[in-house]
Design a protein around this motif. Structure first.
Motif, PDB file in Angstrom:
ATOM      1  N   LEU A 263      44.083  47.642  34.936  1.00 49.12           N
ATOM      2  CA  LEU A 263      42.635  47.463  34.810  1.00 49.12           C
ATOM      3  C   LEU A 263      42.293  46.002  34.531  1.00 49.12           C
ATOM      4  O   LEU A 263      41.337  45.447  35.099  1.00 49.12           O
ATOM      5  CB  LEU A 263      42.089  48.355  33.697  1.00 49.12           C
ATOM      6  CG  LEU A 263      42.035  49.859  34.013  1.00 49.12           C
ATOM      7  CD1 LEU A 263      41.699  50.661  32.761  1.00 49.12           C
ATOM      8  CD2 LEU A 263      41.015  50.146  35.112  1.00 49.12           C
ATOM      9  N   GLU A 264      43.068  45.376  33.663  1.00 51.82           N
ATOM     10  CA  GLU A 264      42.831  43.950  33.371  1.00 51.82           C
ATOM     11  C   GLU A 264      43.027  43.108  34.626  1.00 51.82           C
ATOM     12  O   GLU A 264      42.264  42.165  34.883  1.00 51.82           O
ATOM     13  CB  GLU A 264      43.786  43.468  32.279  1.00 51.82           C
ATOM     14  CG  GLU A 264      43.502  44.054  30.901  1.00 51.82           C
ATOM     15  CD  GLU A 264      44.458  43.516  29.854  1.00 51.82           C
ATOM     16  OE1 GLU A 264      45.163  42.523  30.160  1.00 51.82           O
ATOM     17  OE2 GLU A 264      44.514  44.078  28.759  1.00 51.82           O
ATOM     18  N   MET A 265      44.041  43.432  35.403  1.00 57.76           N
ATOM     19  CA  MET A 265      44.342  42.672  36.624  1.00 57.76           C
ATOM     20  C   MET A 265      43.245  42.824  37.672  1.00 57.76           C
ATOM     21  O   MET A 265      43.094  41.974  38.552  1.00 57.76           O
ATOM     22  CB  MET A 265      45.679  43.119  37.201  1.00 57.76           C
ATOM     23  CG  MET A 265      46.871  42.788  36.297  1.00 57.76           C
ATOM     24  SD  MET A 265      48.405  43.619  36.795  1.00 57.76           S
ATOM     25  CE  MET A 265      48.725  42.849  38.365  1.00 57.76           C
ATOM     26  N   THR A 266      42.471  43.908  37.591  1.00 57.83           N
ATOM     27  CA  THR A 266      41.372  44.126  38.535  1.00 57.83           C
ATOM     28  C   THR A 266      40.010  43.871  37.882  1.00 57.83           C
ATOM     29  O   THR A 266      38.981  44.311  38.391  1.00 57.83           O
ATOM     30  CB  THR A 266      41.420  45.562  39.090  1.00 57.83           C
ATOM     31  OG1 THR A 266      41.412  46.501  38.008  1.00 57.83           O
ATOM     32  CG2 THR A 266      42.659  45.769  39.948  1.00 57.83           C
ATOM     33  N   GLY A 267      40.023  43.150  36.739  1.00 59.21           N
ATOM     34  CA  GLY A 267      38.783  42.729  36.087  1.00 59.21           C
ATOM     35  C   GLY A 267      38.058  43.815  35.333  1.00 59.21           C
ATOM     36  O   GLY A 267      36.839  43.767  35.176  1.00 59.21           O
ATOM     37  N   ARG A 268      38.789  44.816  34.828  1.00 59.36           N
ATOM     38  CA  ARG A 268      38.173  45.894  34.071  1.00 59.36           C
ATOM     39  C   ARG A 268      38.976  46.176  32.810  1.00 59.36           C
ATOM     40  O   ARG A 268      40.081  45.674  32.632  1.00 59.36           O
ATOM     41  CB  ARG A 268      38.098  47.176  34.924  1.00 59.36           C
ATOM     42  CG  ARG A 268      37.139  47.068  36.097  1.00 59.36           C
ATOM     43  CD  ARG A 268      37.312  48.222  37.072  1.00 59.36           C
ATOM     44  NE  ARG A 268      38.566  48.114  37.821  1.00 59.36           N
ATOM     45  CZ  ARG A 268      38.968  48.992  38.722  1.00 59.36           C
ATOM     46  NH1 ARG A 268      38.215  50.057  38.985  1.00 59.36           N
ATOM     47  NH2 ARG A 268      40.099  48.835  39.368  1.00 59.36           N
TER      48      ARG A 268
END
Length: 275
Positions: A263-268
């Motif tokens: 999620l962090e890697m996809t901006g979430r």
């Protein structure tokens, strides 16, 4: 001689069927019989007897179709081929003993009648076994295809993130499926991050690690990032001892951590709602 046998079988059908079932049940491993509901065993046994008798009169398409249908049924019910063969053998003995009991054959010619019964049943036995084998091969083939479809699924868990859970041993054939499903799934689901979960893989050796690394590199070539999750302590120790280099992609110990990182890697990120 042949006409005398067929006439006797038709005249004493019910008695012969009862004796045949009793003999088959008494001589068969109880575990095989016990797993079948009684009404299923009775109906299937009667159908078996019908097919044998139908061969006396009719060798056209009706007989072939009924034989194929019966073979399909016994495979689905899990009847061992040994039980089918035993049923044919017991039929010969039951008919022969019944012929003697009723005095339908001369005592001194008993051997001749038994030989005739054996010769008569041999082609039926061969045909049933061949049909049974073909049906079983077809069933196994279909099951293998179904297992292959389920052996390496790529599941889109949310937008841009997909998961591939792996369970069991990874061999060369399965590694090929992993690669194909990964590449096809990444493109079709438009995934940016793929998590390969090896929690259910019992052993990670050099070959398994090599396959996983190849899969990760292939995913990278189509524009996605690959993450290896579910690395247990014993798996981590094995990887270190084998000198396997997993620095090329991200690893986490659990799926939960992997999803959070994806999620962090996809901006979430995951947030808790107040109240």
């Amino acid at each position: 001689m042949y006409n005398k046998i067929t006439a006797h079988i038709e005249d004493h059908r019910e008695e012969l069927e009862r004796l045949w079932k009793e003999q088959l049940t008494s001589d068969t491993d109880a575990r095989i019989i016990d797993i079948m509901p009684e009404h299923i065993f009775e109906s299937t046994s009667s159908e078996f007897f019908d097919i044998i008798l139908l061969n006396l009169k009719d060798k056209d398409r009706e007989y072939k179709e009924k034989l194929q249908s019966f073979s399909d049924k016994v495979v689905r019910l899990g009847w061992p081929v040994a039980l089918v063969v035993k049923g044919l053998r017991e039929f010969v003995h039951t008919v022969q003993e019944n012929l003697v009991q009723y005095g339908s054959i001369d005592k001194e010619r008993e051997g001749d009648y038994l030989e005739l019964l054996d010769k008569w049943m041999t082609p039926i036995s061969n045909e049933i076994i061949q049909t049974y084998a073909e049906t079983w091969e077809k069933t196994v083939s279909l099951q293998k295809m179904a297992l292959q479809e389920l052996s390496a699924p790529l599941i889109p868990v949310m937008e841009q993130i997909s998961v591939m859970p792996l369970v069991g041993t990874i061999d060369t054939e399965r590694a090929r499926l992993v690669m194909e499903n990964l590449l096809d799934g990444v493109v079709s689901h438009r995934s940016e991050v793929v998590l390969i979960d090896i929690t259910g893989v019992p052993v990670v050796d050099t070959m398994v690690a090599h396959h996983i690394i190849q899969a990760a590199e292939a995913v990278h070539l189509v524009g996605a990032k690959c993450m290896l999750v579910g690395i247990r302590p014993e798996i981590a120790q094995t990887i270190v001892n084998l000198g396997i280099d997993l620095d090329k992609f991200i690893t986490t110990s659990t799926m939960k951590k992997g999803v959070e990182l994806a999620l962090e890697m996809t901006g979430r990120k995951i947030v808790e709602l107040e109240g």
